[in-house]
Design a protein around this motif. Structure first.
Motif, PDB file in Angstrom:
ATOM      1  N   VAL A 103      26.074  58.295 -13.772  1.00 12.48           N
ATOM      2  CA  VAL A 103      26.453  58.462 -12.369  1.00 12.48           C
ATOM      3  C   VAL A 103      27.967  58.283 -12.220  1.00 12.48           C
ATOM      4  O   VAL A 103      28.627  59.033 -11.487  1.00 12.48           O
ATOM      5  N   GLY A 104      28.527  57.318 -12.917  1.00 15.33           N
ATOM      6  CA  GLY A 104      29.971  57.090 -12.851  1.00 15.33           C
ATOM      7  C   GLY A 104      30.767  58.268 -13.384  1.00 15.33           C
ATOM      8  O   GLY A 104      31.754  58.686 -12.772  1.00 15.33           O
ATOM      9  N   ILE A 105      30.339  58.832 -14.504  1.00 17.67           N
ATOM     10  CA  ILE A 105      31.044  59.989 -15.081  1.00 17.67           C
ATOM     11  C   ILE A 105      30.926  61.195 -14.143  1.00 17.67           C
ATOM     12  O   ILE A 105      31.902  61.918 -13.916  1.00 17.67           O
ATOM     13  N   GLY A 106      29.739  61.409 -13.582  1.00 22.27           N
ATOM     14  CA  GLY A 106      29.571  62.494 -12.612  1.00 22.27           C
ATOM     15  C   GLY A 106      30.467  62.313 -11.398  1.00 22.27           C
ATOM     16  O   GLY A 106      31.078  63.268 -10.913  1.00 22.27           O
ATOM     17  N   ALA A 107      30.580  61.084 -10.929  1.00 24.85           N
ATOM     18  CA  ALA A 107      31.438  60.808  -9.770  1.00 24.85           C
ATOM     19  C   ALA A 107      32.914  60.991 -10.118  1.00 24.85           C
ATOM     20  O   ALA A 107      33.698  61.444  -9.280  1.00 24.85           O
ATOM     21  N   SER A 145      19.218  51.521 -18.211  1.00 23.96           N
ATOM     22  CA  SER A 145      19.866  51.305 -16.917  1.00 23.96           C
ATOM     23  C   SER A 145      21.379  51.396 -17.041  1.00 23.96           C
ATOM     24  O   SER A 145      22.056  51.910 -16.150  1.00 23.96           O
ATOM     25  N   SER A 146      21.929  50.950 -18.170  1.00 22.25           N
ATOM     26  CA  SER A 146      23.373  51.075 -18.398  1.00 22.25           C
ATOM     27  C   SER A 146      23.779  52.538 -18.515  1.00 22.25           C
ATOM     28  O   SER A 146      24.821  52.945 -17.998  1.00 22.25           O
ATOM     29  N   LEU A 147      22.958  53.333 -19.184  1.00 26.52           N
ATOM     30  CA  LEU A 147      23.257  54.761 -19.331  1.00 26.52           C
ATOM     31  C   LEU A 147      23.172  55.497 -17.997  1.00 26.52           C
ATOM     32  O   LEU A 147      23.941  56.430 -17.748  1.00 26.52           O
ATOM     33  N   VAL A 148      22.270  55.072 -17.128  1.00 31.38           N
ATOM     34  CA  VAL A 148      22.184  55.679 -15.796  1.00 31.38           C
ATOM     35  C   VAL A 148      23.459  55.391 -15.011  1.00 31.38           C
ATOM     36  O   VAL A 148      24.048  56.293 -14.402  1.00 31.38           O
ATOM     37  N   ILE A 199      36.724  53.960  -7.728  1.00 28.27           N
ATOM     38  CA  ILE A 199      35.404  53.327  -7.746  1.00 28.27           C
ATOM     39  C   ILE A 199      34.590  53.857  -8.925  1.00 28.27           C
ATOM     40  O   ILE A 199      33.892  53.100  -9.618  1.00 28.27           O
ATOM     41  N   SER A 200      34.685  55.156  -9.197  1.00 31.10           N
ATOM     42  CA  SER A 200      33.948  55.759 -10.308  1.00 31.10           C
ATOM     43  C   SER A 200      34.406  55.209 -11.647  1.00 31.10           C
ATOM     44  O   SER A 200      33.588  54.971 -12.541  1.00 31.10           O
ATOM     45  N   CYS A 201      35.706  55.006 -11.790  1.00 32.47           N
ATOM     46  CA  CYS A 201      36.229  54.431 -13.034  1.00 32.47           C
ATOM     47  C   CYS A 201      35.702  53.009 -13.237  1.00 32.47           C
ATOM     48  O   CYS A 201      35.373  52.615 -14.360  1.00 32.47           O
ATOM     49  N   VAL A 202      35.610  52.253 -12.155  1.00 34.34           N
ATOM     50  CA  VAL A 202      35.044  50.906 -12.241  1.00 34.34           C
ATOM     51  C   VAL A 202      33.574  50.986 -12.666  1.00 34.34           C
ATOM     52  O   VAL A 202      33.117  50.212 -13.513  1.00 34.34           O
ATOM     53  N   MET A 203      32.832  51.950 -12.115  1.00 34.85           N
ATOM     54  CA  MET A 203      31.424  52.131 -12.504  1.00 34.85           C
ATOM     55  C   MET A 203      31.300  52.455 -13.982  1.00 34.85           C
ATOM     56  O   MET A 203      30.434  51.917 -14.664  1.00 34.85           O
ATOM     57  N   VAL A 204      32.157  53.349 -14.467  1.00 34.31           N
ATOM     58  CA  VAL A 204      32.112  53.724 -15.883  1.00 34.31           C
ATOM     59  C   VAL A 204      32.412  52.501 -16.750  1.00 34.31           C
ATOM     60  O   VAL A 204      31.728  52.244 -17.746  1.00 34.31           O
TER      61      VAL A 204
END
Length: 178
Positions: A50-54, A43-46, A78-83
């Motif tokens: 998604v964060g890297i793709g964003a 789940s962490s890798l997902v 937001i994507s950087c926060v996800m990563v």
């Protein structure tokens, strides 16, 4: 000494009479099994993927500067926060015992996401009314377990309200049939 005629409430007679400790114990008994380290890592890798793709997509849209932002700036942040959260969970959350094991119910969020994507894809072709009704029916009837009567009624009311707000009142250019 005068006794009152009211009977004392026996603890446990009503479900609302549970103490916080009893309620916590009941929740612990009903909790689904915990996920293992492999499920936590997956789940962490997902989230990380998604964060890297964003991040890539937001950079492609253009970032601009804080004083003159372009469309990709806020998605980039937001994507950087996800990563960062995905990395943190991958490193520190491997031994998390609070995560739930993947079960059949784990497909519900995926079903919701796929049906939302289908609605977005169908809107330019056939308008928002029919895809929105189908989306509401799937989310309320199948995923939410509502009765069919309330599912149909609320779906119709929701779509009519969106039509009234966005098409009639605001005059937006949202694709619509009528």
């Amino acid at each position: 000494m005068k006794e009152t005629s009211a009977d004392p409430v026996v603890e446990g007679d009503l479900p609302d009479d549970l103490t916080p400790e009893q309620l916590a114990a009941q929740w612990e008994d009903e909790k689904p099994p915990a996920a293992g380290a492999l499920a936590n890592a997956a789940s962490s890798l997902v989230v990380l993927g998604v964060g890297i793709g964003a991040v890539i997509l937001s950079v492609a849209m253009g970032l601009g500067t804080p004083s003159e932002p372009q469309p990709g700036l806020w998605p980039f942040i937001i994507s950087c926060v996800m990563v960062a959260l995905g990395l943190f969970q991958l490193i520190a959350g491997r031994h998390n015992r609070d995560a739930e094991k993947f079960t059949r119910m784990s497909l519900s969020p995926l079903t919701g996401l796929v049906t939302l994507a289908a609605m977005v894809a169908l809107m330019p072709l056939i308008g928002f009314e029919l895809p929105a009704v189908v989306l509401c029916v799937i989310w309320m009837g199948f995923l939410g377990g509502e009765t069919w009567r309330s599912t149909v009624l609320i779906s119709a009311i929701v779509v009519a309200a969106f039509y009234g707000i966005f098409v009639l009142a605001l005059g937006t250019s949202i694709p619509h049939l009528f």
